[in-house]
Enzyme design. Structure first.
Site, PDB file in Angstrom:
ATOM      1  CG  ASP A   8      -2.098  -0.868   1.313  1.00 43.73           C
ATOM      2  OD1 ASP A   8      -2.167  -1.899   0.167  1.00 43.73           O
ATOM      3  OD2 ASP A   8      -2.615  -1.224   2.057  1.00 43.73           O
ATOM      4  CG  ASP A 130     -12.900  -2.904  -1.281  1.00 42.25           C
ATOM      5  OD1 ASP A 130     -12.215  -3.999  -1.297  1.00 42.25           O
ATOM      6  OD2 ASP A 130     -12.430  -1.787  -1.854  1.00 42.25           O
TER       7      ASP A 130
END
EC number: 5.3.1.16
Length: 241
Positions: A8, A130
Site C-alpha cells: 500500500d 470491499d
C-alpha cells in the site's frame, strides 16, 4: 492458488492501515522499488499495489512510484486506488499496469465500469468487493453503499465481471485470520467467479485453508511485513494462474 504480495502506498511510502483507518498508519519503507525487489528476487512476478492517496482523493498521487517499480523490478502490477474512469484505466495501462481493481467506479459510475469491462475485458478489470457490515465500501473505504454486497456482486457478474478482490475490512491489517465463511458464501452463490482473498491472513494455516477451499488467489501484506509468514512459505503455496 496465486499468492500475491501486496504493498500500500501513501505519500510515496510503503505502509499498512488497520481496518482502512488513515489515522492508523505503519510505515515499512520509503523506497517502494527496493521493497518490491525482494518479492521479485524470491520468485514472485506479480504484485498488488494500492494507492491510498488515490483511493481517498480520486486521483493518482503515486503514479511515478508505480512507474519506477515496474521499471526497476519488471514485475506485473495489479493496481487499485483512485480509478474513476476509462481514461484512468488507460493511463495505468500506458505506464505498464497489467490489471486494475476498482470498487468506487463500479458503485458510482456503473455505466463507465461496464463499458470498461467491454473494452478491456474481465481478465483485466477486477471488481474490488470491499465489505463492511455486509455492504459495499468505496472511496478509500470511507463511504458505504446501501446495497447488500452479495446482491451487488450478482449484478456485476451479469455484466461480465470474472474476478473479484474481496476484502473483509474488519480484518484488514489485523492478523486475525481469514473470513472463510464469506469466501464460501461467494463460492456457493457465484461459483463462476474467481475470488482473490484479502484481509486477515496471519499464518501459513490461513494459506492452507484458502488453498483447500479452492480460492483463486490471496493477497498478503502485513503478515509478511510483521514476520508471520516468510516469502519462502508464501511461495510454497503459490501457483501461477
Amino acid at each position: 492458488m496465486q499468492v500475491i504480495p501486496a504493498i500500500d502506498l501513501l505519500n510515496g511510502q510503503v505502509v499498512r492501515l488497520k481496518k482502512g483507518d488513515y489515522e492508523e498508519v505503519t510505515v515499512y519503507s520509503d523506497n517502494p522499488a527496493s521493497f518490491v525487489k525482494k518479492f521479485r528476487e524470491a520468485g514472485f512476478t506479480h504484485i498488488h499495489v494500492v494507492d491510498l492517496n488515490g483511493a481517498r482523493e480520486g486521483r493518482f498521487m503515486n503514479l511515478p512510484v508505480i512507474e519506477n517499480i515496474i521499471e526497476k523490478t519488471g514485475v506485473s502490477v495489479q493496481f487499485g486506488g483512485g480509478i474513476r474512469s476509462r481514461g484512468d484505466i488507460q493511463t495505468l495501462m500506458d505506464v505498464g499496469v497489467s490489471r486494475i481493481v476498482s470498487s468506487s467506479m463500479a458503485v458510482q459510475r456503473p455505466d463507465e465500469w461496464i463499458a470498461s469491462l467491454d473494452i478491456y475485458g474481465g481478465d483485466t478489470c477486477i471488481l474490488g468487493l470491499d465489505i463492511k457490515d455486509g455492504k459495499m465500501a468505496y472511496g478509500g473505504w470511507e463511504r458505504i453503499s446501501d446495497e447488500d454486497a452479495m446482491d451487488f456482486l450478482g449484478s456485476m457478474v451479469r455484466v461480465g465481471v470474472k474476478t473479484i478482490l474481496c476484502t473483509d475490512i474488519s480484518r484488514d491489517g489485523m492478523l486475525t485470520g481469514v473470513n472463510s465463511g464469506l469466501y464460501n458464501e461467494i463460492a456457493q452463490r457465484y461459483p463462476m467467479v474467481n475470488t482473490i482473498a484479502s484481509g486477515g491472513v496471519a499464518s501459513t494455516e490461513d494459506l492452507r485453508q484458502l488453498a483447500i477451499e479452492g480460492l483463486y488467489g490471496v493477497v498478503i501484506g502485513r503478515a509478511y511485513y510483521e514476520g508471520k509468514i516468510s516469502l519462502e512459505e508464501m511461495l510454497s503455496f503459490h501457483e501461477d494462474a
